[in-house]
Design a protein around this motif. Structure first.
Motif, PDB file in Angstrom:
ATOM      1  N   UNK A   1       5.430   1.155  13.622  1.00 23.78           N
ATOM      2  CA  UNK A   1       5.246   2.070  13.721  1.00 23.78           C
ATOM      3  C   UNK A   1       5.144   3.009  12.514  1.00 23.78           C
ATOM      4  N   UNK A   2       6.478   2.688  12.037  1.00 25.97           N
ATOM      5  CA  UNK A   2       6.978   3.056  10.391  1.00 25.97           C
ATOM      6  C   UNK A   2       6.294   2.310   9.406  1.00 25.97           C
ATOM      7  N   UNK A   3       6.067   1.012   9.469  1.00 24.74           N
ATOM      8  CA  UNK A   3       4.669   0.174   8.866  1.00 24.74           C
ATOM      9  C   UNK A   3       4.253   1.154   8.511  1.00 24.74           C
ATOM     10  N   UNK A   4       3.481   1.311   9.738  1.00 20.01           N
ATOM     11  CA  UNK A   4       2.025   2.023   9.495  1.00 20.01           C
ATOM     12  C   UNK A   4       1.999   3.461   8.947  1.00 20.01           C
ATOM     13  N   UNK A   5       2.898   3.787   9.261  1.00 24.16           N
ATOM     14  CA  UNK A   5       3.091   5.121   8.466  1.00 24.16           C
ATOM     15  C   UNK A   5       3.774   4.885   6.778  1.00 24.16           C
ATOM     16  N   UNK A   6       4.258   3.986   6.067  1.00 23.46           N
ATOM     17  CA  UNK A   6       4.611   3.638   4.977  1.00 23.46           C
ATOM     18  C   UNK A   6       3.574   3.647   4.054  1.00 23.46           C
ATOM     19  N   UNK A   7       1.779   2.671   5.203  1.00 23.14           N
ATOM     20  CA  UNK A   7       1.172   2.093   4.639  1.00 23.14           C
ATOM     21  C   UNK A   7      -0.172   3.380   4.471  1.00 23.14           C
ATOM     22  N   UNK A   8       0.560   4.517   5.395  1.00 21.12           N
ATOM     23  CA  UNK A   8      -0.518   5.348   5.048  1.00 21.12           C
ATOM     24  C   UNK A   8      -0.175   6.428   3.704  1.00 21.12           C
ATOM     25  N   UNK A   9       0.897   6.539   4.107  1.00 17.60           N
ATOM     26  CA  UNK A   9       1.775   6.803   2.628  1.00 17.60           C
ATOM     27  C   UNK A   9       0.604   6.518   1.075  1.00 17.60           C
ATOM     28  N   UNK A  10       0.814   5.471   1.585  1.00 18.50           N
ATOM     29  CA  UNK A  10       0.136   4.555   0.160  1.00 18.50           C
ATOM     30  C   UNK A  10      -1.058   4.928   0.446  1.00 18.50           C
ATOM     31  N   UNK A  11      -1.858   4.777   1.290  1.00 16.23           N
ATOM     32  CA  UNK A  11      -2.956   5.143   1.176  1.00 16.23           C
ATOM     33  C   UNK A  11      -3.779   6.827   0.569  1.00 16.23           C
ATOM     34  N   UNK A  12      -2.825   7.522   1.328  1.00 16.45           N
ATOM     35  CA  UNK A  12      -2.734   9.803   1.132  1.00 16.45           C
ATOM     36  C   UNK A  12      -2.483   9.182  -0.397  1.00 16.45           C
ATOM     37  N   UNK A  13      -1.805   8.299  -0.881  1.00 11.67           N
ATOM     38  CA  UNK A  13      -1.485   8.563  -2.347  1.00 11.67           C
ATOM     39  C   UNK A  13      -2.750   7.689  -3.341  1.00 11.67           C
ATOM     40  N   UNK A  14      -2.824   6.555  -2.803  1.00 12.41           N
ATOM     41  CA  UNK A  14      -3.964   6.199  -4.312  1.00 12.41           C
ATOM     42  C   UNK A  14      -5.505   6.425  -3.577  1.00 12.41           C
ATOM     43  N   UNK A  15      -6.152   6.359  -1.961  1.00  8.03           N
ATOM     44  CA  UNK A  15      -7.592   6.843  -1.786  1.00  8.03           C
ATOM     45  C   UNK A  15      -7.972   8.305  -2.001  1.00  8.03           C
ATOM     46  N   UNK A  16      -6.897   9.331  -1.565  1.00  8.53           N
ATOM     47  CA  UNK A  16      -6.899  10.722  -1.399  1.00  8.53           C
ATOM     48  C   UNK A  16      -6.245  11.322  -2.961  1.00  8.53           C
TER      49      UNK A  16
END
Lengths: 54, 376
Positions: free
Chosen positions: B27-42
């Motif tokens: 779950x926490x890895x998914x949270x971390x990846x989401x943060x990186x995703x939001x930073x790069x894509x959004x």
């Protein structure tokens, strides 16, 4: 120092004091800022000289 | 022979992280990846979220020694825990910031206090659901939307909550472009959002030089508990405004700030381990943080609307939400929402005034909180 009770009433008390005091103090900063332009009447800084180090 | 091989293999597996992996890590890895995703894509605050998200992923891969004593993330965290990082962040922010918009329009500083209702709503709610008063204060300060100040106050009031409070504060600051606009639109009419504002007066160099000196003196006099942060902010600003020590100002606001940002983001991300983070308490703190941001945004807009009842020259109420601090994210959000309502609206400089005042508002609220709770 008066200790604040570790209760919901204590939390409400802190919040009310803090919120009101924040307004008062930040208004004080506003007053200081309002007075700040008065210095322009008396003194002026030459930016070119500042950059040269004089 | 086969048994020996099997036990050897088991022992080998025990040395790897796989043996300690559980669903929480996933779950926490998914949270971390989401943060990186939001930073790069959004493009949501990439300077913050890439480091936090990446560190979050890495520390949730069991076996990572980075957070153990001797590991780099462990020492990065010490910089935060020992309160070395927050004042240095403020030094850099001060060196980058032009306080001219705040000096030019002093009446807008009120918004720096008005947009902090969220602190107190979260504080009272935290107490209501069973947190201690110190813990509630630390949770409340999330609503100040000022990362270094949240870390500073939390270390004084409830150091054990630092991971949750800092993650909530920085994550919500990064997510402000998502959180604030609906609240701002809900509390304003189309006509209010379209409202333009008159150009600000020019601020002289002398005023800009005197400002950090006067404010640093006042804060040290009246708010010793939070003086280290504001003093560093003002020192950085003085370095910028004297025009004489450009190298120092550039270093403080450039290289130093970049290094400290790296340390800060990896330190915060490294606290997001599943074992310590996936608790009910964390969910409560994250929820209260969101409530604090929503109420802070709303109270800022409503304070601006109230001011309009008394002002001859009306202000666009959208700049009220910028008083929540989080420089310059909140000011940018105010500008964008106003610009969408009226493409001729360019409110970024007007919003910077309350936005900068919000930094002082958070410092004042935090200082009073520390004083009332007897923390130094």
């Amino acid at each position: 120092m008066v200790s604040i009770p570790d209760t919901v009433q204590g939390a409400v008390l802190i919040s009310i004091i803090d919120f009101i005091l924040s307004f008062v103090i930040i208004s004080g900063i506003g007053v200081v800022l309002t007075l700040l332009p008065l210095v322009n009447r008396k003194w002026k800084v030459d930016e070119a000289k500042l950059k040269q180090g004089h | 022979m086969f048994d020996q091989l099997l036990s050897l293999f088991k022992a080998l597996m025990g040395q790897t992280g796989l043996a300690h992996f559980w669903w929480g890590n996933l779950i926490m890895i998914a949270v971390g990846i989401t943060m990186v995703f939001l930073a790069i894509v959004k493009k949501y605050e990439p300077f913050l979220l890439i480091g936090i998200g990446f560190a979050c992923v890495v520390v949730n891969v069991p076996g990572s020694d980075l957070v153990m004593p001797g590991g780099l993330f462990h020492y990065a965290y010490q910089g935060v825990a020992l309160l070395i990082v927050p004042p240095l962040i403020f030094l850099g922010v001060g060196a980058m910031t032009d306080f001219g918009p705040m000096i030019a329009n002093p009446k807008l500083v009120i918004l720096g206090a008005g947009a902090h209702l969220g602190i107190f709503v979260a504080l009272i709610l935290a107490k209501l659901i069973g947190f201690g008063l110190g813990e509630s204060g630390a949770i409340g300060i999330i609503g100040g939307a000022d990362g270094p100040m949240a870390i500073f106050v939390t270390m004084k009031l409830a150091p054990h909550l630092l991971p949750q409070v800092s993650v909530a504060a920085y994550s919500y600051m990064a997510l402000m472009p998502l959180i604030q606009p609906p609240v701002m639109r809900l509390l304003t009419t189309q006509a209010e959002r379209e409202m333009g504002m008159a150009q600000l007066r020019p601020v002289s160099r002398l005023e800009k030089i005197l400002f950090p000196i006067v404010i640093a003196a006042l804060v040290n006099l009246f708010f010793p508990p939070v003086a280290p942060l504001v003093t560093c902010l003002m020192l950085g600003n003085l370095l910028r405004e004297v025009l004489l020590v450009g190298r120092l100002a550039e270093t403080a606001g450039g290289t130093l700030l970049n290094i400290i940002t790296l340390v800060l983001t990896t330190a915060i991300g490294s606290t997001m381990t599943a074992d310590s983070f996936l608790t009910v308490k964390t969910l409560e703190i994250v929820g209260l943080g969101l409530i604090a941001f929503v109420f802070g945004t709303g109270s800022g807009v409503l304070t601006a609307k109230t001011m309009n009842l008394f002002l001859k020259q009306k202000i666009n109420p959208l700049i009220g939400s910028a008083g929540i601090a989080s420089v310059p994210i909140a000011a940018r959000v105010s500008h964008i929402v106003a610009h969408k309502a009226n493409p001729r609206n360019y409110l970024i400089f007007h919003a910077m005034g309350p936005n900068l005042a919000g930094v002082f508002g958070t410092a004042i609220s935090g200082g009073i909180l520390l004083a009332l709770l007897g923390a130094r």
